[in-house]
Design a protein around this motif. Structure first.
Motif, PDB file in Angstrom:
ATOM      1  N   ARG A 631      -3.103 -56.138 -49.587  1.00  0.00           N
ATOM      2  CA  ARG A 631      -3.837 -55.092 -50.307  1.00  0.00           C
ATOM      3  C   ARG A 631      -2.856 -54.095 -50.933  1.00  0.00           C
ATOM      4  O   ARG A 631      -3.019 -53.676 -52.085  1.00  0.00           O
ATOM      5  CB  ARG A 631      -4.791 -54.376 -49.349  1.00  0.00           C
ATOM      6  N   ASP A 634      -1.184 -55.779 -53.937  1.00  0.00           N
ATOM      7  CA  ASP A 634      -2.095 -55.895 -55.080  1.00  0.00           C
ATOM      8  C   ASP A 634      -2.298 -54.543 -55.757  1.00  0.00           C
ATOM      9  O   ASP A 634      -2.410 -54.467 -56.982  1.00  0.00           O
ATOM     10  CB  ASP A 634      -3.437 -56.467 -54.614  1.00  0.00           C
ATOM     11  N   ARG A 655      -1.250 -60.907 -62.018  1.00  0.00           N
ATOM     12  CA  ARG A 655      -1.233 -60.162 -60.764  1.00  0.00           C
ATOM     13  C   ARG A 655      -0.448 -60.868 -59.643  1.00  0.00           C
ATOM     14  O   ARG A 655      -0.904 -60.952 -58.501  1.00  0.00           O
ATOM     15  CB  ARG A 655      -2.667 -59.875 -60.282  1.00  0.00           C
ATOM     16  N   VAL A 657       2.177 -61.425 -56.597  1.00  0.00           N
ATOM     17  CA  VAL A 657       2.879 -60.645 -55.573  1.00  0.00           C
ATOM     18  C   VAL A 657       3.756 -61.605 -54.780  1.00  0.00           C
ATOM     19  O   VAL A 657       3.592 -62.832 -54.851  1.00  0.00           O
ATOM     20  CB  VAL A 657       1.904 -59.892 -54.636  1.00  0.00           C
ATOM     21  N   SER A 699      -5.902 -62.823 -50.303  1.00  0.00           N
ATOM     22  CA  SER A 699      -6.080 -62.780 -51.754  1.00  0.00           C
ATOM     23  C   SER A 699      -7.489 -63.207 -52.144  1.00  0.00           C
ATOM     24  O   SER A 699      -8.073 -62.670 -53.094  1.00  0.00           O
ATOM     25  CB  SER A 699      -5.034 -63.671 -52.442  1.00  0.00           C
ATOM     26  N   SER A 703     -10.230 -61.014 -54.059  1.00  0.00           N
ATOM     27  CA  SER A 703     -10.947 -61.549 -55.214  1.00  0.00           C
ATOM     28  C   SER A 703     -12.446 -61.296 -55.081  1.00  0.00           C
ATOM     29  O   SER A 703     -13.107 -60.935 -56.061  1.00  0.00           O
ATOM     30  CB  SER A 703     -10.674 -63.047 -55.352  1.00  0.00           C
ATOM     31  N   TYR A 709      -8.042 -62.939 -60.686  1.00  0.00           N
ATOM     32  CA  TYR A 709      -7.062 -62.614 -61.729  1.00  0.00           C
ATOM     33  C   TYR A 709      -7.454 -63.330 -63.020  1.00  0.00           C
ATOM     34  O   TYR A 709      -8.102 -64.385 -63.006  1.00  0.00           O
ATOM     35  CB  TYR A 709      -5.644 -62.931 -61.280  1.00  0.00           C
ATOM     36  N   ARG A 760      -7.194 -63.375 -56.131  1.00  0.00           N
ATOM     37  CA  ARG A 760      -6.892 -62.114 -56.795  1.00  0.00           C
ATOM     38  C   ARG A 760      -5.514 -62.156 -57.441  1.00  0.00           C
ATOM     39  O   ARG A 760      -5.251 -61.432 -58.398  1.00  0.00           O
ATOM     40  CB  ARG A 760      -6.949 -60.973 -55.778  1.00  0.00           C
ATOM     41  N   ASN A 761      -4.644 -63.031 -56.916  1.00  0.00           N
ATOM     42  CA  ASN A 761      -3.242 -63.047 -57.344  1.00  0.00           C
ATOM     43  C   ASN A 761      -2.811 -64.460 -57.686  1.00  0.00           C
ATOM     44  O   ASN A 761      -3.097 -65.395 -56.944  1.00  0.00           O
ATOM     45  CB  ASN A 761      -2.353 -62.494 -56.237  1.00  0.00           C
ATOM     46  N   VAL A 764       1.407 -65.539 -54.371  1.00  0.00           N
ATOM     47  CA  VAL A 764       1.265 -64.624 -53.236  1.00  0.00           C
ATOM     48  C   VAL A 764       2.481 -64.557 -52.321  1.00  0.00           C
ATOM     49  O   VAL A 764       2.608 -63.607 -51.548  1.00  0.00           O
ATOM     50  CB  VAL A 764       0.016 -64.976 -52.392  1.00  0.00           C
TER      51      VAL A 764
END
Length: 955
Positions: A631, A634, A655, A657, A699, A703, A709, A760-761, A764
């Protein structure tokens, strides 16, 4: 023998052969010397030169009086002594006479003037006996009334009671430490009128000297440094002289925290938005007791380079520092106080640590929090110099850079606009090199960049020579890192002892964006064109010869590193929207770059050692750590201050990481597992599997909360292809990949969540070197094996004695830790291998990096790589290198599916020095480093020296 022992009492006459050029080493006049009677006199390096000259004459006779050799030796030794005494700000500006003499002795030993040094030691002992006989026991300065000089110039009685209390508090709760030796050494360095800063430094320096005897003195030293920091910070935020003990800080921290935020905002160092947080709630959440978890190296590093300051005055205490970073990362959260406290708890516990740019800049007016930037350089002047400008802008706020230079046409290529011939890529690399030096990351650390070039580029042979110390200096880059971007086809040609053709990219532009089977098809087509005479600039070489030259340069200069293009691309989740053209500064980031897209990665590392409990990996704690860490990482994407639009566009679209780990060696030792073992490889596998599982799951959770993403559709993720599954793609492209495929967790359920909920990424995981943040946390660096069990680490904060505390604990438990063992460890450079009385199980558990077969490093890395969607910074160690060993090692790395390798480390580039100091036979003093080309007769060349203060990886 002349009166060389009393260096600063020797006549001030200039040494007979000391030239005026030596005056450049004369320090500023405020440096002073404490005499044995407590008097203070100005420090005059000319007296050292006089004494050294007399010492040489006394040993070598009057015939040496006109010797140019003696003159040169004296000048060099004097400069070395002065440099050693004055180069550290935190060592104070006052030296005891004995400290000067110690440095003179060390300088002579390091210069291999052993006869002079031996006579000097004996003379010092003789003079000490004479003084003792003539004067008796010196009066204890604690019994006399001494005064302390405050910052405003006023003198007040020195508070002996507080000094004793602070030292006692620093030792409280720690085993095998005592205030007595610290106080004794501290009092030896007191004098009437001592500056307040010098008084605060004296016990710190006294405690530091005891670390090699008992590792817990590293905590004592840190706590004494805390006392100095508290005085500095509290006085700044309150505007009046303030002091507080650690016990008093439990009540002081909350009020101080509000004052700290206000002071930072007023000084335009902290974002005004942080002042709008509920500061009382956050102040109450601070954990003052966690200040005691620092070892000296970690706290001194924070003090020197991380804590906010105005005019050199630090006003940021450790828990305020962690909360400031946490607030900066939580600034856009809905319940931002709750998230800030959650982030703070993770950072201050050392369970996870954000990367250096995040620690530097979070919560400030320019929150550039990202660690790594990757760019592709275009083949035109505008694009080339834009890339150089981008490097400067990105480096200004502490970003590390990786540049893909492959598109730039090679030497001899045609320039249509001028109808001339190109000078190739090398002159532009020289410009990039000099830019990295000029823009030194905001004055906080040396600018750092790595240039990548594909192995088929016509300039590859010149590229290999960039770090040599010979040849045309206009075509050398002595400060910039370099790396080979190696296609699988080249490695296959090496294996088959085939030919390899070099091209200029203006005639073969498609090769830059191709990999796998498509690259092979296009490359062979260009070879056919060259054979038919349709290519203007090309060269055919034997692949094995080029490979050997690549390894030879790695042997001689430490560069270029070896990284592999195809596995980076074939296993990339983002192959549907671009190509990975290079890695980054530290070879762990593998993200797409293009003319209009600069890749950005945000890094942080799990402290694996903190997640070992009751002889196993604590999965529940690890899941919590990874969830919170993801978190935080992100959040960086949205909060980040982007210095160029291409970086912002790329980061918001993908995005990525990079969650990594540190403390791997510590975790193994807590589990009683030797690094060179199948059990260690298995632990690398299972621990990375757990991190990978929880990171991907986190992730997915993000999301669900925040959305996928933007470029998710079409990615490997969207197809349910996780990192472990992408090995199949590499196997299909390159049959014979030797990667383990075992798994233990419920990956199928996670695949379904990834497909349906999304990520989300885009990326990772990536394992960074963690050279500095591991120091902060007091654990071993990244995935590295221990360098030595007893050594002095050199970095930008100075020299620090490092002792393997677990080893000392084990030796004490078996009754083996004594002066003889300490001496043996120093003599054998921190290795147990040749100490007969150490049991074999301890030798295996505490084997150092150069005692471990590098094949085990590669095996463990391969086990991790199957779970990682990016790469890992993997250093390789060879104690007795040869061309055959290097060839086998790097071929093995390729066959085991590694994406990249990092530094090649050698034993003889660093060593522990032994001195003849009285009572410290084999005393550890410093690590001597050598980089660059091999010296004549040296056993090894320029592979990276351990703990090079100028090396990005070592910072």
């Amino acid at each position: 023998m002349p009166a060389t022992a009393d260096l600063q009492t020797t006549g001030a006459t200039k040494a007979p052969y000391l030239t005026d050029t030596h005056s450049s080493t004369t320090p500023e006049p405020e440096y002073r010397v404490i005499r044995r009677n407590g008097a203070v006199t100005p420090f005059d390096p000319r007296k050292i030169a006089v004494a050294l000259t007399k010492a040489f004459l006394a040993v070598e006779g009057a015939s040496a009086a006109g010797s140019r050799r003696v003159h040169d030796c004296v000048e060099e030794l004097t400069g070395n002594v002065v440099s050693a005494l004055t180069r550290r700000v935190d060592s104070g500006r006052t030296f005891h006479i004995e400290d000067i003499q110690d440095q003179v002795e060390l300088a002579m030993m390091r210069g291999e003037h052993h006869r002079v040094a031996r006579a000097y030691v004996l003379y010092r002992e003789e003079r000490a006996r004479e003084r003792a006989a003539a004067e008796g026991v010196p009066e204890d300065k604690a019994t006399s009334v001494l005064r302390m000089t405050l910052e405003d110039g006023r003198q007040v009685p020195l508070d002996e009671a507080r000094l004793v209390a602070v030292v006692a508090e620093a030792c409280a709760g720690l085993e095998a430490v005592s205030p007595d030796p610290i106080l004794t050494e501290t009092r030896r360095n007191l004098y009437d009128g001592i500056l307040q800063d010098e008084l605060s430094l004296a016990p710190i320096l006294a405690a530091r000297t005891l670390v090699e005897q008992e590792p817990n003195y590293a905590f004592v030293s840190a706590r004494l440094l805390l006392d100095r920091l508290r005085r500095e910070a509290l006085s700044f935020v309150t505007g009046r002289a303030e002091e507080a003990t650690q016990a008093e800080m439990a009540g002081r921290y909350p009020g101080y925290f509000r004052q700290f935020i206000e002071a930072g905002i007023n000084a335009e160092l902290i974002d005004l938005e942080l002042g709008r947080f509920d500061l009382d709630r956050l102040g109450a959440a601070l954990r003052p007791e966690r200040d005691l978890n620092f070892q000296y190296l970690g706290l001194q590093t924070l003090y020197d380079r991380y804590f906010l300051h105005v005019g050199g005055k630090r006003f940021e205490l450790p828990q305020a520092f962690f909360m400031r970073v946490a607030m900066g990362l939580a600034v856009r959260e809905i319940d931002r106080e709750a998230r800030a406290i959650e982030f703070y708890d993770l950072l201050s516990s050392f369970d996870f640590m954000a990367s250096t740019p995040t620690l530097f800049n979070s919560g400030t007016l320019r929150p550039q929090l990202s660690s790594c930037f990757l760019t592709t350089v275009s083949d035109d002047l505008e694009g080339i110099f834009k890339a150089v400008k981008d490097n400067a802008l990105l480096a200004k706020y502490s970003g590390g850079l990786g540049n893909d230079w492959t598109p730039v046409r090679g030497l001899g290529a045609h320039i249509k606009g001028t109808n001339g011939e190109s000078q190739g890529v090398v002159p532009f690399l020289k410009v990039a090199n000099d830019t990295a030096i000029a823009v030194n990351q905001g004055g906080k650390r040396k600018g750092a960049v790595c240039a990548y070039l594909e192995t088929w580029h016509i300039d590859i042979e010149e590229f290999l020579d960039l770090r040599k110390n010979t040849g045309d200096d206009r075509r050398r880059t002595h400060d910039m890192n370099t790396a080979n971007w190696v296609p699988d086809l080249f490695m296959e040609r090496v294996e088959a002892d085939g030919a390899w053709t070099l091209f200029s990219p203006d005639e073969t532009p498609d090769l830059h964006d191709l990999y796998g089977a498509a690259f092979k098809t296009a490359y062979e087509a260009h070879e056919a064109r060259a054979a038919a005479g349709d290519v203007r600039v090309f060269k055919t070489v034997r692949a094995v010869d080029l490979w050997r030259r690549m390894l030879t340069m790695l042997f001689e200069t430490g560069h270029p590193w070896i990284t592999f293009k195809d596995p980076c691309n074939i296993r990339s989740p983002q192959g549907h929207v671009g190509v990975v053209h290079s890695s980054n500064l530290c070879t762990e980031i593998t993200l797409n770059t293009a003319k209009d897209e600069v890749a950005v990665c945000n890094l942080g590392s799990v402290n694996l050692a903190n997640h070992i409990a009751e002889g196993r990996l604590d999965s529940e704690r690890l899941a919590r750590t990874v969830g919170t860490a993801m978190r935080m990482l992100d959040n960086v994407v949205d909060i980040n201050f982007y210095t160029i639009p291409e970086a912002r566009r790329s980061n918001l679209r993908h995005r990525p990481v990079g969650l990594g780990l540190m403390g791997f060696q510590d975790a193994l030792q807590k589990l009683r597992i030797a690094y060179a073992s199948e059990e260690a490889a298995e632990f690398a596998d299972r621990s990375m599997e757990a991190i990978s599982y929880h990171a991907i799951s986190a992730s997915v959770d993000l999301s669900a909360e925040r959305g996928r993403y933007a470029s998710f559709d079409g990615s490997l993720w969207s197809k349910g292809v996780l990192p472990i599954d992408s090995i199949d793609l590499l196997q299909e492209a390159r049959p014979g990949v030797e990667m383990d495929r075992s798994e233990t967790l419920d990956w199928e359920a996670l695949r379904q969540r990834v497909r349906t909920t999304g990520m989300r990424n885009s990326n990772v995981m990536a394992i960074a070197p963690t050279a500095t943040i591991s120091n902060i946390c007091g654990v071993s660096q990244s995935i590295e094996p221990s360098y030595q069990n007893l050594f002095v680490k050199s970095n930008m904060s100075g020299d620090f004695t490092v002792v393997n505390a677990r080893l000392v604990h084990d030796l004490k438990a078996r009754g083996l830790w004594d002066e003889v063992m300490m001496s043996d460890l120093k003599y054998f450079d921190g290795s147990l291998g040749q100490i007969d009385r150490v049991p074999e199980d301890l030798k295996a558990l505490y084997a150092t990096a150069f005692e471990i077969d590098s094949d085990w490093l590669i095996e463990a890395a391969s086990r991790r790589q199957k779970w990682i969607d990016q790469a890992q910074s993997l250093n390789l160690y060879i104690a007795n290198p040869s061309g055959r060993k290097l060839d086998a090692l790097y071929r093995l790395a390729w066959k085991k599916g590694l994406k990249t390798t990092y530094y090649l480390r050698s034993r003889s580039a660093t060593h522990v020095e032994k001195s003849t100091l009285k009572g410290t036979d084999g005393k550890l003093n410093a690590v001597s480093s050598a980089t660059g080309a091999a010296e004549p007769g040296s056993a090894w060349g320029g592979a990276c020296a351990i703990d090079d203060p100028d090396c990005e990886a070592c910072q």
